[in-house]
Enzyme design. Sequence first.
Site, PDB file in Angstrom:
ATOM      1  N   HIS A 111       0.832  -1.200   0.000  1.00 35.33           N
ATOM      2  CA  HIS A 111       0.000   0.000   0.000  1.00 35.33           C
ATOM      3  C   HIS A 111       0.869   1.253   0.000  1.00 35.33           C
ATOM      4  CE1 HIS A 111      -3.432  -2.583   1.164  1.00 35.33           C
ATOM      5  NE2 HIS A 111      -4.157  -1.604   0.659  1.00 35.33           N
ATOM      6  N   LYS A 115      -0.692   4.922   4.577  1.00 31.72           N
ATOM      7  CA  LYS A 115      -1.630   4.011   5.237  1.00 31.72           C
ATOM      8  C   LYS A 115      -1.234   3.830   6.696  1.00 31.72           C
ATOM      9  CE  LYS A 115      -4.219  -0.263   4.631  1.00 31.72           C
ATOM     10  NZ  LYS A 115      -5.478   0.499   4.812  1.00 31.72           N
TER      11      LYS A 115
END
Length: 212
Positions: A111, A115
């Site tokens: 990600h 995040k």
Amino acid sequence: ERGHEIVLKIDVDTADYDLNIADVAIDFSNPNAAFSNLKKCISHKVPVICGTTGWLDKYAELVAYCKENDGALIYASNFSIGVNLFFNLNTYLAKMMQNVEGYTVEMEEIHHIHKLDAPSGTAITLAEGVLEHSNKKTWSITDKEEENLFIQVKREGEVPGTHSINYQSEVDAIEIKHTAFNRKGFALGAVIASEWLVDKTGVFSMRDVLNG
């Protein structure tokens, strides 16, 4: 694009707002705010969609609160239609591999660097699908012990989300993988879920939405 109107946007410094002007609320906030946001929606009888992860230690409490107050809730670790199909594929493959000897299983999730939680909620949902049909006891992002399902976590650039499950033996490997190219799929799934939830009461999942 689907003919709806955004009547309210709430941020940390938003004051004096009326939730009741909305037919449904969508929460993509952060782990520290999600639980109170959801309770507020439920207490105001506003159906709420939640895609925020990292707060699920309070999920059972919220489910009880929702039922006590005749609320409506859909929580999903990922609202992408493609990802929810991938969840089903992952479970199906795990069932097939359950009694096949010689394979080890690991996962990887990638990600963007912003995040907040690790592993992702999507990765946890995938891990639960594998654990249900294996002799692994739990998942871990640090421990590669044989009893653990190891999840390798990577944070790179602006990656929207990539998840893979790999079964490997001495002779071959079987891998399934989902790659998000942008965040449009997450948004569309949340809107579709919102349309479905209006005028309902209860606690639901994306599986309910996809099944109509």
